[in-house]
Design a protein around this motif. Structure first.
Motif, PDB file in Angstrom:
ATOM      1  N   HIS A 119      -5.212  -0.290   1.763  1.00 10.98           N
ATOM      2  CA  HIS A 119      -4.956   0.974   2.458  1.00 10.98           C
ATOM      3  C   HIS A 119      -4.115   0.734   3.713  1.00 10.98           C
ATOM      4  CE1 HIS A 119      -8.128  -0.391   5.128  1.00 10.98           C
ATOM      5  NE2 HIS A 119      -8.907  -0.555   4.077  1.00 10.98           N
ATOM      6  N   THR A 158       0.819  -1.213   0.000  1.00 12.74           N
ATOM      7  CA  THR A 158       0.000   0.000   0.000  1.00 12.74           C
ATOM      8  C   THR A 158       0.856   1.269   0.000  1.00 12.74           C
ATOM      9  OG1 THR A 158      -1.632   1.280   1.246  1.00 12.74           O
ATOM     10  CG2 THR A 158      -0.243  -0.190   2.526  1.00 12.74           C
ATOM     11  N   GLU A 159       0.259   2.333  -0.543  1.00 12.67           N
ATOM     12  CA  GLU A 159       0.952   3.627  -0.524  1.00 12.67           C
ATOM     13  C   GLU A 159       0.798   4.296   0.835  1.00 12.67           C
ATOM     14  OE1 GLU A 159      -0.585   6.096  -3.581  1.00 12.67           O
ATOM     15  OE2 GLU A 159       0.074   4.764  -5.176  1.00 12.67           O
ATOM     16  N   GLU A 160      -0.157   3.819   1.613  1.00 11.85           N
ATOM     17  CA  GLU A 160      -0.453   4.490   2.885  1.00 11.85           C
ATOM     18  C   GLU A 160       0.392   3.903   4.027  1.00 11.85           C
ATOM     19  OE1 GLU A 160      -4.652   4.457   3.642  1.00 11.85           O
ATOM     20  OE2 GLU A 160      -5.122   5.090   1.596  1.00 11.85           O
ATOM     21  N   ARG A 211      -6.772  -2.332  -4.639  1.00 10.86           N
ATOM     22  CA  ARG A 211      -5.811  -1.585  -3.817  1.00 10.86           C
ATOM     23  C   ARG A 211      -6.028  -1.856  -2.331  1.00 10.86           C
ATOM     24  NH1 ARG A 211      -7.402   3.089  -1.388  1.00 10.86           N
ATOM     25  NH2 ARG A 211      -5.315   3.962  -1.290  1.00 10.86           N
ATOM     26  N   CYS A 260       6.011   3.569   5.427  1.00 16.67           N
ATOM     27  CA  CYS A 260       5.244   4.166   4.347  1.00 16.67           C
ATOM     28  C   CYS A 260       5.949   3.883   3.020  1.00 16.67           C
ATOM     29  CB  CYS A 260       5.076   5.665   4.575  1.00 16.67           C
ATOM     30  SG  CYS A 260       4.006   6.347   3.311  1.00 16.67           S
ATOM     31  N   CYS A 261       5.291   3.131   2.175  1.00 18.95           N
ATOM     32  CA  CYS A 261       5.886   2.737   0.890  1.00 18.95           C
ATOM     33  C   CYS A 261       5.237   3.518  -0.251  1.00 18.95           C
ATOM     34  CB  CYS A 261       5.741   1.228   0.689  1.00 18.95           C
ATOM     35  SG  CYS A 261       6.654   0.272   1.890  1.00 18.95           S
ATOM     36  N   ARG A 262       5.122   4.835  -0.055  1.00 18.70           N
ATOM     37  CA  ARG A 262       4.515   5.666  -1.107  1.00 18.70           C
ATOM     38  C   ARG A 262       5.362   5.601  -2.384  1.00 18.70           C
ATOM     39  NH1 ARG A 262       4.158  10.289   1.632  1.00 18.70           N
ATOM     40  NH2 ARG A 262       2.358   9.465   2.725  1.00 18.70           N
ATOM     41  N   ASN A 263       6.653   5.845  -2.190  1.00 18.79           N
ATOM     42  CA  ASN A 263       7.543   5.835  -3.361  1.00 18.79           C
ATOM     43  C   ASN A 263       8.488   4.640  -3.296  1.00 18.79           C
ATOM     44  OD1 ASN A 263       6.604   8.494  -4.113  1.00 18.79           O
ATOM     45  ND2 ASN A 263       7.797   9.213  -2.346  1.00 18.79           N
TER      46      ASN A 263
END
Ligand code: UD1
Length: 444
Positions: free
Chosen positions: A237, A46-48, A235, A89-92
């Motif tokens: 969260h 997740t990006e969150e 996706r 946090c694996c946003r990028n």
């Protein structure tokens, strides 16, 4: 440069243990390393932010932090004693890769393979190579990912996997594998359509991972049984999750209590997760009493009892070495059969050096008890082997020195502090310079 220096410095730590003290009082169990590792890998999905509580402060967690950070994840590890929390946090995820440098120190790094392909559409993960306790291949991870539609190649020591989007599939594991089940479960949650996984590992750590995934919006059913059903979602969260207690650390402390003949309360554990061990201890005459979250152990083994390691819920291979230390102090001959890994008796020769009578016959160890143990300088060969040497040293006459303590630091949080808190005479020494130049520095 300084990092390498410090690592080498830490790697030279030794534990000095004077045996003979009964362990008395309460010792607390930390969060399960083997549940925390897949949970950290799940954050890739997740990006969150994913917040994990009850994370043990052990070396494998730090390795996983580095692994994720190298990919571009933001990982905050709460190193304050009371916190034991990590926010990931694996946003990028700029580079979905796991380097050889890290994978070679921790085979469970393969756990990032499934989530990386699922989230990024590609992954490049170093092949782990050999390991002290056996071959430990990853063929089942690869086969399963191929079933889910990933294209996999192996070149230059790396597994490269790609898939635009994974597709749900039926996966039957040829053999039960814990991290294999976890890896493919994490891949399947973002696949298109439904997956059914058969002959899955039933470990509590697999169920804990599924709990986290479901909190993140996944649809997983049946984790903790041999059939897991997953309905893929597009996706996931963020979520907050508390890691289950470490059943192997709990078991190690219970055996420490039994061996030293004290009165030890092992608190903050879940006895339902290690019923096979409790039953075996009862067979060996160890007196225990348990509540929902603690085990009290009073008194040592009176008789020998054979053990065969099996997949959960059978007797865990991760308790085999510690049980062997106990068997040296039981009256009679215990036969210990190791069914999961082919080379997991390295501790036996070190126990023999302390006075134990152990013969290895293929996958069986024949332990003749009871033999008094005497202190010695011994070498830890892997994580659980080192725990077994600590246990033996706690009852050996004299002062033992256990070398290569970095193995124990991979999976036991502040073991010397915890044991000292219940009366053990144990301290850590680190050698900053070669012995000839400087005396050991006490780092207790
Ligand atoms: C996990 C645990 C480890 C424990 C082990 C067995 C974690 C991080 N580690 O390791 O502490 O000792 O389970 O309970 O949870 N196998 C294959 N092909 C594969 C994968 C495994 O043949 O692709 C074989 C292994 O060589 C071994 C058996 O399956 O003989 C079980 O291994 P597995 O359950 O995968 O161990 P890990 O998940 O690595």
């Amino acid at each position: 440069m300084l990092g390498t220096y410090l690592r080498n410095y830490l790697d030279m730590d030794k534990l000095v243990i004077r045996g003979g003290n009964p362990l008395l009082g309460t010792i607390r169990v930390s969060g399960a390393k083997n549940a925390a590792l897949p949970a950290m890998a799940a954050a890739i999905l997740t990006e969150e932010p994913v917040i994990l509580e009850n994370i043990p402060q052990v070396r494998d967690i730090e390795t996983t932090r580095k692994l994720l950070a190298e990919m571009g994840a933001e990982v905050e590890l709460g190193y304050g004693r009371a916190q034991h929390r990590t926010t990931i946090c694996c946003r990028n995820l700029a580079s979905p890769e796991a380097s050889y440098e890290l994978v070679k120190t921790m085979r469970a790094s393969t756990l990032v393979l499934g989530p990386l392909v699922a989230r990024c559409g590609r992954a490049r993960v170093s092949l782990p190579g050999g390991c002290a306790i056996g071959a430990r291949p990853v063929d089942l991870h690869i086969k399963g990912l191929e079933r889910l539609g990933a294209v996999i190649t192996q070149e230059h020591g790396f597994i490269e996997a790609s898939a635009k989007r994974l597709r749900g599939a039926e996966i039957v594991f040829d053999k039960i594998t814990v991290t294999g089940t976890e890896d493919l479960l994490m891949a399947a949650v973002l696949a298109e359509g439904e997956s059914i996984m058969l002959n899955c590992a039933r470990e509590p750590e697999v169920a804990d991972l599924a709990d986290l995934l479901n909190k993140m919006g996944a649809q997983v059913e049946g984790a903790g049984t041999s059939t897991i059903r997953v309905k893929g979602v597009s996706r996931l969260h963020g979520a907050k999750h508390r890691i289950i207690p470490d059943r192997i650390e709990a078991g190690t402390f219970i055996i420490a209590g039994a061996l030293t003949g004290g009165d030890l309360n092992v608190a903050g554990c879940d006895p339902r997760h290690f019923m096979a061990l409790l039953q075996k201890l009862e067979e060996a005459g160890v007196k225990t009493a348990h509540s929902a979250d603690a085990v009290r152990v009073i008194g040592g083994p009176s008789r020998a009892a054979d053990v065969v390691t099996e997949e959960y819920p059978g007797f865990p291979t991760d308790m085999q070495a510690q049980y062997m230390a106990l068997a040296t102090q039981a009256n009679g001959t215990s036969i210990i059969t190791e069914n999961i890994f082919e080379n997991r008796f390295m501790h036996a020769q070190e126990l023999v050096r302390m006075g134990a009578s152990i013969k290895i016959e293929g996958r069986r160890a024949v332990v003749r008890g009871r033999t008094p143990l005497s202190a010695a300088a011994v070498l830890a060969s892997d994580l659980r082997a080192s725990a077994s040497l600590v246990l033996a040293a706690l009852v050996a006459e004299g002062e033992s020195i256990i070398d290569r303590v970095y193995h124990i630091d991979r999976g036991y949080e502040h073991i010397e502090e915890k044991l000292r808190g219940v009366g053990a005479q144990i301290r850590r020494i680190g050698e900053m310079l070669p012995k000839k130049v400087a005396a050991p520095v006490v780092r207790a």
